[in-house]
Motif scaffolding. Structure first.
Motif, PDB file in Angstrom:
ATOM      1  N   ASN A  10       0.797  -1.220   0.000  1.00 14.34           N
ATOM      2  CA  ASN A  10       0.000   0.000   0.000  1.00 14.34           C
ATOM      3  C   ASN A  10       0.835   1.277   0.000  1.00 14.34           C
ATOM      4  N   VAL A  11       2.143   1.119  -0.126  1.00 11.41           N
ATOM      5  CA  VAL A  11       2.993   2.329  -0.146  1.00 11.41           C
ATOM      6  C   VAL A  11       2.822   3.001  -1.489  1.00 11.41           C
ATOM      7  N   GLN A  12       2.412   4.285  -1.432  1.00 11.62           N
ATOM      8  CA  GLN A  12       2.132   4.996  -2.677  1.00 11.62           C
ATOM      9  C   GLN A  12       3.427   5.299  -3.435  1.00 11.62           C
ATOM     10  N   TRP A  14       4.134   7.616  -5.597  1.00 13.91           N
ATOM     11  CA  TRP A  14       4.553   9.023  -5.689  1.00 13.91           C
ATOM     12  C   TRP A  14       5.354   9.453  -4.477  1.00 13.91           C
ATOM     13  N   ARG A  15       5.067   8.816  -3.330  1.00 17.42           N
ATOM     14  CA  ARG A  15       5.828   9.165  -2.136  1.00 17.42           C
ATOM     15  C   ARG A  15       7.291   8.714  -2.265  1.00 17.42           C
ATOM     16  N   ILE A  16       7.482   7.544  -2.889  1.00 17.93           N
ATOM     17  CA  ILE A  16       8.855   7.079  -3.117  1.00 17.93           C
ATOM     18  C   ILE A  16       9.559   7.972  -4.127  1.00 17.93           C
ATOM     19  N   VAL A  18       8.963  11.173  -4.723  1.00 15.10           N
ATOM     20  CA  VAL A  18       9.312  12.444  -4.064  1.00 15.10           C
ATOM     21  C   VAL A  18      10.602  12.265  -3.261  1.00 15.10           C
ATOM     22  N   PHE A  19      10.650  11.126  -2.542  1.00 13.39           N
ATOM     23  CA  PHE A  19      11.848  10.821  -1.753  1.00 13.39           C
ATOM     24  C   PHE A  19      13.096  10.786  -2.645  1.00 13.39           C
ATOM     25  N   ILE A  23      16.536  13.291  -2.859  1.00 11.35           N
ATOM     26  CA  ILE A  23      17.942  12.841  -2.821  1.00 11.35           C
ATOM     27  C   ILE A  23      18.707  13.375  -4.022  1.00 11.35           C
TER      28      ILE A  23
END
Lengths: 694, 365
Positions: A10-12, A14-16, A18-19, A23
């Motif tokens: 369930n990890v979206q 787009w959040r990864i 952005v992360f 970096i």
């Protein structure tokens, strides 16, 4: 099953993303910074890395040794041992450090703990008093790899013991420092001088010549100063790679070895120097004992060879102990010397300008004969005094009259040239200098007096190899106009004819005038340097006598038109020059010989079997010290004592001058000094001859 | 369970390859950095030993289903918290400092392992509470969970590791769905905390911050001097560097702690801009491969584990390089996979093993 959260991701996304972008963003900034450092500013950083890595080691050289003419050492280098600690090399263990401190403390007698180093009580190597722990702490916080001095100048035995136990005393070391040593000390201090630290003003100059300001010393006075560049040599240099601990790893370029300074062999004879000083001091002491007061306490004796100009002895008394300046210049001692009215730091033989008095009559004598103001045979009346008119310009109505008195209250009756000189008759020389009625219709005059004075060595820089050499003053009407705001008067000429008034000269200049007469008119440049040698003893520059001029053959005498008329001398110059007739010199020599045989020096040279010729001087003076003591009574000023003499008369090889400040009468005070010196000279010479031909 | 096939076919050889290159480079770089230093002699061999052990750890961890860790989550978490607590109390009493277990051969730093344990614990917690992470009570519970371990590390004191763990907590919170409102609230707190927290820092920590903000250019020792030497090392490297074993700043020891905190500068001096960019590129590649695993993971727990490991590698790398480049204040964080340190290397490789364990069990597309 898929509805179970445990079985779905369930990890979206787009959040990864952005992360990830964050970096990448930071990394881009880093790459920019990296590019800026490594590429754009590279040269600057490379330079800093090189500065870290490469260290310059300056290798100290040895200063040249100074010998006297007989190879007796006057200045040399001796080792001095300092106990140092390199804070970074001490063990890590505090107990071990304490143990080292304890051992060292016992050996060199410096307490472990004493006086914190502070702004009020700063650490000054070799000077300030601090405990070992305090000095080490100071060193550790300022530069841990640089040795700090715990105690300076320990004796050789202690130094050797510490060196032997070095293995058990990590961090402790002995630093060997080269110190200047003067075996003859104050006897030759006025000539040799001393060394001192490089001053802030000269720092740049010496830095460019590879000197290290806090380590290397330079000449402050005398020969040490005059021959600084010859004596100093050149420091060597190593460019080395060092690690962060300051450890030297290798030479970056081949090292440049230090070049030792040249050695100097002076013309001084230490034995004569010693004789001159003890004779001078003894004479002064005896006279003070006789008067029951400290009437006189300083003086000068100089002796040279008139044929070569070699200075054999040069005493300026009192002097100072230059060995006390070897390590540091002690403030209280320096202050004491600076405040001494006798000015012991000055070499009075060349640096003090004094009224010459009657010894200056040699100039008047040469001038008057050569200009045919008088003939040697001409008999001149020498009454106790003469009265002349004081004129400040030609054709003055009702001029003031002025008396000129002879030192001999009885006068000399009627005398010729030789007797006038032998007895130093003032009236005789007044008349020669200023003219007198029909007897001497036209005197020598100030212009011609000046040219003869300069020909005999007055008023010029004498060219001796010493610092702070003065050139005296031979006045003329223009000088007086500018400096005194007054016209030259006829009285000024009379007074100048006997070496008084505005005429001042150094003892060396007075000696040079006598030396020129002794050497049949040839003035030799005075020198204290005989040879320059390299460190192996090979002669680099050998001695060649240097003639300034021969007044009997070189045209050194200015010819003036209407020389005794008032007005400046320059306007009267014809531009032509002439020399002095040899017979004139002979007559003056005869007069000087007669002074010893039957004149002013006869009493002093009784029973002396050396053929001596001489001239005395009793020079009136009124300086600030005499003024302070209210000694400047008009018509009865205090006097300096002068005597100069040469020997043997037939073939002179030594000419000497003695000067005693406030000595009183020239013949009685300075005369005996000259006599004793000449006796000592011939005695030493006889000894040398006997030694050479056993 | 047909969709949970364990297949080594999905093993990420690219990731393993990149990590291998970095680890071998690490040994070589440490070898150059310690040259001439007697007390550090043999560190390269120790590092090599750890790398070898670490690769064994990767294989073992890969073989174990990562969900096994979730089942023993409580044991791991309380075990670690208890260990750190005991270590703190005992260490404080005996040595006055509690960072290491000293053994005969090397020191073990439990706080390095704590980073992995906290990743596992938080991944487990957030995967159970997915969708509720904006509830302040959940946030508070997750923070409490984190502090159960971090507290002892702060007390050691080891500010660097503490910050790393807090960043992992925050990154996992973000990945679990923290909304922008809460993010703004965190940003507000993030500004306030340093101001309140600053007086609580130890003196040396305050000095580091002050030194960074107001450097004294004439300093000969201490952090500023070290950073200055790092900049000289980096800057003097140029395009291609001075060559392996030939960096003067490294070999003559002007650069301090060059085998650990400042190994980036040592590398920059000897291998130049090109070499440094290559290593940074490899690190980025590693992070990319871990994030790829996070995306492909078959469940939230696995995804969050990968995401946590990526955060661990990325944050430590960015801080370490940032310190070396003098862009952020001195913090004692090592450069992942490169800096000397057995515990850190083992923990990182353990993390890589977890990621491999996740990736080989991902849903077949």
């Amino acid at each position: 099953m898929n509805s179970n959260a445990n079985l779905t991701n369930n990890v979206q996304l787009w959040r990864i993303i952005v992360f990830g972008i964050a970096i990448i963003g930071v990394i881009l900034i880093y790459l920019g910074r990296l590019f800026s450092l490594q590429i754009l500013e590279s040269a600057d950083w490379v330079a800093q890395a090189e500065e870290n890595r490469i260290s310059e080691i300056n290798l100290p050289t040895q200063r040249g040794i100074i010998f006297d003419r007989n190879d007796y050492i006057l200045a040399q280098n001796i080792p001095s041992y300092n106990v140092v600690i390199i804070p970074a090399d001490l063990p890590d263990d505090l107990g071990a450090i304490q143990e080292i401190f304890r051992q060292i403390s016992e050996m060199i007698n410096v307490p472990i703990n004493l006086n914190e180093v502070s702004n009020e009580n700063p650490y000054v190597p070799c000077r300030s008093e601090h405990g070992i722990a305090q000095i080490v702490e100071y060193g550790e916080t300022s530069a841990p790899y640089v040795p700090v001095r715990i105690k300076c100048n320990v004796d050789r035995t202690t130094a050797m013991i510490i060196k032997e136990e070095a293995v058990d005393l990590p961090g402790v070391d002995i630093e060997i420092e080269s110190i200047r040593d003067y075996p003859t000390g104050s006897l030759t201090a006025a000539i040799i001088g001393f060394l001192g630290p490089i001053s802030a003003a000269e720092e740049e100059y010496y830095r460019q010549r590879n000197f290290i300001p806090d380590r290397d010393k330079v000449g402050y006075a005398g020969v040490e100063r005059y021959f600084q560049s010859i004596l100093s040599g050149h420091n060597g240099e190593r460019l080395v790679e060092v690690d962060v601990g300051g450890q030297v790893l290798r030479n970056v370029v081949p090292p440049v070895d230090p070049t030792p300074g040249f050695n100097l062999r002076l013309t001084i004879d230490s034995r004569l120097q010693n004789a001159a000083e003890s004779i001078l001091v003894r004479e002064i002491d005896e006279w003070n004992a006789y008067y029951g007061e400290m009437r006189m306490n300083s003086g000068v004796v100089i002796a040279l060879n008139p044929k070569t100009g070699e200075v054999l002895a040069m005493v300026s008394y009192p002097s100072y102990e230059n060995n006390r300046m070897a390590r540091v210049i002690p403030q209280y001692y320096f202050k004491q010397l600076s405040e001494d009215p006798r000015n012991p730091m000055l070499n009075h033989a060349v640096g003090d300008e004094l009224p010459a008095g009657s010894v200056f009559k040699l100039v008047t004598a040469v001038g008057a004969l050569n200009e045919v103001v008088v003939t040697p045979e001409q008999i001149i009346k020498a009454p106790p005094k003469i009265v002349i008119e004081e004129k400040f310009s030609a054709n003055v109505l009702n001029p003031r009259t002025r008396e000129f008195i002879d030192w001999n209250e009885a006068g000399f009756g009627e005398i010729d040239f030789v007797n006038g000189l032998a007895n130093s008759s003032n009236v005789y020389f007044y008349k020669l200098g200023g003219g007198f009625e029909d007897e001497i219709p036209e005197g020598l005059g100030i212009c011609r007096l000046g040219t003869y004075a300069r020909a005999l060595g007055f008023g010029n820089y004498p060219g001796i190899e010493l610092p702070l050499v003065e050139d005296g003053l031979i006045p003329d009407p223009t000088w007086k106009r500018i400096n005194q705001g007054e016209n030259w008067s006829s009285g000024d000429t009379y007074i100048a004819s006997v070496g008084q008034g505005y005429i001042i000269a150094t003892p060396l200049q007075v000696l040079l005038s006598a030396s020129t007469i002794a050497n049949d008119g040839e003035l030799m440049r005075p020198t204290i340097l005989r040879e320059i040698l390299d460190s192996d003893g090979n002669i680099i520059k050998s001695f060649v006598p240097d003639s300034v001029w021969d007044i009997t053959s070189d045209p050194v005498i200015d010819i003036f038109e209407d020389p005794s008329s008032p007005g400046g001398c320059e306007s009267k110059l014809t531009g032509e020059k002439k020399s002095v007739e040899p017979w004139v010199i002979e007559k003056v020599q005869e007069g000087m010989r007669q002074a010893v045989l039957n004149g002013t020096l006869t009493d002093e040279f009784e029973n002396v079997n050396i053929s001596v010729a001489g001239k005395t001087g009793t020079a009136e003076y009124c300086d600030k010290y005499a003024n302070e003591k209210n000694l400047c009574i008009p018509g009865n000023w205090p006097t300096h004592a002068w005597t100069t003499a040469y020997a043997p008369y037939e073939d002179p090889e030594i000419v000497v001058i003695a000067f005693v400040y406030n000595g009183g009468e020239g013949a009685t005070v300075a005369g005996p000094i000259v006599r004793q010196f000449l006796e000592a000279y011939f005695e030493i010479k006889a000894g040398d001859t006997a030694a050479q031909n056993p | 369970m047909s969709d949970v096939r364990t297949t080594w076919r999905h093993f990420d050889f690219w990731l393993l390859g990149a990590v291998s290159i970095l680890s071998i480079f690490s040994i070589a770089m440490i070898r150059s950095a310690i040259a001439g230093n007697i007390t550090l002699a043999g560190y390269d061999q120790r590092q090599a030993l750890f790398v070898i052990i670490g690769f064994g750890v990767i294989l073992i961890t890969t073989a174990i289903d990562y969900r096994f860790w979730a089942s023993i989550n409580r044991i791991l978490y309380y075990g670690m918290a208890g260990l750190l607590g005991v270590l703190y109390v005992v260490g404080e009493a005996i040595f006055g400092s509690a960072r290491w277990f000293e053994t005969t051969y090397f020191d073990i730093q439990p706080s390095e392992l704590a980073k992995i344990i906290i990743i596992l614990a938080l991944a487990e917690f957030f995967s159970r509470n997915m969708g509720r992470v904006n509830d302040p009570r959940i946030i508070f519970r997750s923070l409490l969970l984190t502090f159960g371990v971090v507290l002892w590390i702060i007390l050691q004191p080891n500010l660097g590791t503490s910050i790393v763990i807090l960043i992992i907590w925050f990154a996992l919170l973000w990945a679990s769905g923290l909304n922008l409102k809460m993010l703004a609230a965190f940003a507000g707190v993030g500004i306030v905390i340093p101001i309140i927290g600053y007086p609580l820092l130890a003196d040396y920590q305050k000095n580091r911050i002050l030194d960074f903000l107001f450097p004294d250019p004439s300093a000969r020792h201490g952090d500023i001097y070290n950073i200055q030497q790092a900049l000289i090392s980096i800057g003097s490297g140029g395009w291609l560097g001075k060559g392996y074993n030939l960096g003067t700043q490294v070999q003559l020891r002007f650069l301090k702690v060059r085998h650990s905190d400042f190994i980036f500068s040592a590398m920059a001096e000897e291998f130049g801009f090109i070499g440094t960019v290559l290593i940074i590129g490899l690190l980025l590649f590693v992070i990319y491969r871990i994030l790829r695993a996070a995306r492909l993971a078959r469940d939230t727990y696995g995804a969050l584990i990968c995401y946590g490991v990526a955060t661990l590698v990325a944050f430590q790398a960015l801080v370490n390089i940032g310190v070396n480049l003098r862009l952020i204040p001195a913090t004692g964080l090592p450069l992942p996979f490169i800096s000397y340190g057995g515990s850190a290397m083992l923990s990182l490789l353990l993390g890589i093993g977890l990621v491999q364990s996740v990736i080989i069990r991902h849903k077949s597309a």
